[in-house]
Design a protein around this motif. Structure first.
Motif, mmCIF file in Angstrom:
data_model
loop_
_atom_site.group_PDB
_atom_site.id
_atom_site.type_symbol
_atom_site.label_atom_id
_atom_site.label_comp_id
_atom_site.label_asym_id
_atom_site.label_seq_id
_atom_site.Cartn_x
_atom_site.Cartn_y
_atom_site.Cartn_z
ATOM 1 N N ALA A 185 29.330 21.191 35.615
ATOM 2 C CA ALA A 185 29.022 21.819 34.412
ATOM 3 C C ALA A 185 28.465 23.152 34.488
ATOM 4 N N GLY A 186 27.255 23.337 35.627
ATOM 5 C CA GLY A 186 26.644 24.312 35.787
ATOM 6 C C GLY A 186 27.457 25.432 36.356
ATOM 7 N N ASN A 187 28.451 25.203 37.259
ATOM 8 C CA ASN A 187 29.336 26.474 37.800
ATOM 9 C C ASN A 187 30.296 26.795 36.492
ATOM 10 N N ALA A 188 30.792 25.693 35.686
ATOM 11 C CA ALA A 188 31.513 26.245 34.624
ATOM 12 C C ALA A 188 31.102 26.994 33.640
ATOM 13 N N PHE A 189 29.797 26.707 33.339
ATOM 14 C CA PHE A 189 29.088 27.434 32.341
ATOM 15 C C PHE A 189 28.637 28.998 32.676
ATOM 16 N N ALA A 190 28.533 29.213 33.857
ATOM 17 C CA ALA A 190 28.409 30.237 34.779
ATOM 18 C C ALA A 190 29.355 30.945 34.847
ATOM 19 N N TYR A 191 30.668 30.494 34.878
ATOM 20 C CA TYR A 191 32.041 31.114 35.040
ATOM 21 C C TYR A 191 32.299 31.848 33.482
ATOM 22 N N VAL A 192 31.978 30.948 32.600
ATOM 23 C CA VAL A 192 32.199 31.287 31.073
ATOM 24 C C VAL A 192 31.267 32.384 30.648
ATOM 25 N N VAL A 193 30.005 32.386 31.060
ATOM 26 C CA VAL A 193 29.039 33.526 30.485
ATOM 27 C C VAL A 193 29.301 34.642 31.074
ATOM 28 N N THR A 194 29.540 34.610 32.362
ATOM 29 C CA THR A 194 29.672 36.075 33.247
ATOM 30 C C THR A 194 30.983 36.624 32.788
ATOM 31 N N GLY A 195 31.627 35.980 31.990
ATOM 32 C CA GLY A 195 33.020 36.736 31.799
ATOM 33 C C GLY A 195 33.991 36.583 32.613
ATOM 34 N N GLY A 196 33.926 35.643 33.819
ATOM 35 C CA GLY A 196 34.923 35.494 34.753
ATOM 36 C C GLY A 196 34.591 36.255 36.031
ATOM 37 N N THR A 197 33.709 37.052 36.149
ATOM 38 C CA THR A 197 33.094 37.671 37.287
ATOM 39 C C THR A 197 32.046 37.052 37.858
ATOM 40 N N VAL A 198 32.116 36.277 38.972
ATOM 41 C CA VAL A 198 30.860 35.658 39.505
ATOM 42 C C VAL A 198 30.990 35.141 41.032
ATOM 43 N N TYR A 199 29.941 35.199 41.459
ATOM 44 C CA TYR A 199 29.824 34.775 42.950
ATOM 45 C C TYR A 199 28.371 33.635 42.928
ATOM 46 N N SER A 200 28.597 32.472 43.203
ATOM 47 C CA SER A 200 27.514 31.664 43.005
ATOM 48 C C SER A 200 27.641 30.288 44.015
ATOM 49 N N VAL A 201 26.711 30.023 44.581
ATOM 50 C CA VAL A 201 26.590 28.995 45.406
ATOM 51 C C VAL A 201 25.316 28.022 45.324
ATOM 52 N N GLY A 202 25.406 26.674 45.568
ATOM 53 C CA GLY A 202 24.184 26.003 45.563
ATOM 54 C C GLY A 202 24.216 24.787 44.729
ATOM 55 N N ALA A 203 23.372 23.930 45.172
ATOM 56 C CA ALA A 203 23.121 22.458 44.372
ATOM 57 C C ALA A 203 22.467 22.710 43.128
ATOM 58 N N SER A 204 21.941 23.795 42.897
ATOM 59 C CA SER A 204 20.849 24.275 41.688
ATOM 60 C C SER A 204 21.056 23.470 40.651
#
Length: 299
Positions: A184-203
């Motif tokens: 859910a954290g990664n999916a939310f980041a994908y949506v909020v950034t408008g589709g442009t994102v580079y993210s890693v981690g278990a945070s």
């Protein structure tokens, strides 16, 4: 006059308590309410009256016949090692870190939460935005970390928060909580950034455990001060450091709290149904967010 009743001799020194039938070196004053064998806290299984020993729970200790498997308060199976899944997750994270940091950094890019709609000024959809064949990144990015400090902080947090939740929820429910929070954290980041994102981690998953811990404190009617202070401290760091993906943290936190509420407040009569629907609902929300955002980028 009646003769005095003889006085029973009192033992000298401290009274020796019997040892647990499974752990003789552990003294205990509690016995199984079915067979009477002494049991230590590690072997006590809560029953409607007193405690049962593991043998009686399995139907091996008395003539009463097989009994229903013991369950934790929230429906999980009680186990001897209440941190097994936590240890496995830590080991898996460390293994992926070694692979992506020291063996092949190309794998770090291949597994990361990567998405975009242009490359070098040329319109092109890559990563998660490219379509379902790249959606695996939503899951694999949860196990990828950017440097030793990053993985160290997340694993310490996992070790602090994980065992308590694993013991009360059981292994399968705890694993589901961890995974859906990270997704859910990664999916939310994908949506909020408008589709442009580079993210890693278990945070995102770690924040999910933090949200679940707050729900657990509430369910146990324990003071919320300590866990809320920890949550506020982490949120301050989240929004103070530019390199931290706050979107994944918030998405994981909300998903973890919602999932934990469904797991911990499910009515006993329909526990499995409510808990299953809760996890399925959060997973459905993850798929919906990713699918809608990808469709918008394609349109």
């Amino acid at each position: 006059m009646l003769p005095d009743e003889p006085v029973r001799p009192q033992p000298e020194g401290p009274v020796q308590l019997p040892g647990c039938y499974r752990h003789p070196e552990r003294e205990t004053g509690v016995g199984c309410s079915r067979c009477g064998r002494p049991i230590c806290p590690a072997c006590m299984v809560s029953a409607s009256v007193g405690f049962h020993c593991p043998a009686c729970v399995a139907g091996e200790g008395s003539a009463a016949g097989p009994a229903r498997p013991a369950r934790t308060r929230f429906g999980g199976l009680p186990v001897g090692d209440g941190a097994l899944v936590t240890k496995v997750l830590i080991g898996l994270n460390l293994l992926v870190f070694v692979l992506t940091e020291y063996v092949s950094q190309a794998w770090g890019v291949r597994l990361a939460m990567l998405s975009g709609t242009s490359f070098g000024g040329v319109p092109v959809r890559y990563g998660v935005a490219a379509g379902p064949e790249e959606w695996y990144r939503i899951a694999t990015a949860v196990f990828v970390h950017a440097g030793p400090f990053h993985v160290l902080m997340n694993m310490v947090s996992l070790w602090v928060l994980g065992p308590q939740l694993e013991r009360v929820l059981g292994r399968s429910r705890f694993l589901a909580l961890y995974l859906v929070s990270g997704l859910a954290g990664n999916a939310f980041a994908y949506v909020v950034t408008g589709g442009t994102v580079y993210s890693v981690g278990a945070s995102g998953a770690i924040f999910g455990l933090l949200g679940a811990t707050a729900v657990l404190f509430r369910a146990n009617r324990a003071p919320l001060g300590p866990v809320m202070a920890l949550l506020v401290f982490n949120l301050v760091i989240t929004f103070s450091v530019s390199a931290i993906d706050w979107r994944a943290h918030i998405g994981g936190l909300v998903a973890g709290a919602v999932t934990a509420a469904g797991l911990m407040y499910a009515p006993p009569a329909r526990r499995n149904l409510v808990q299953g629907l809760t996890v399925a609902g959060v997973l459905g929300a993850v798929v919906l967010m990713v699918a809608v955002q990808t469709a918008l980028l394609a349109g």
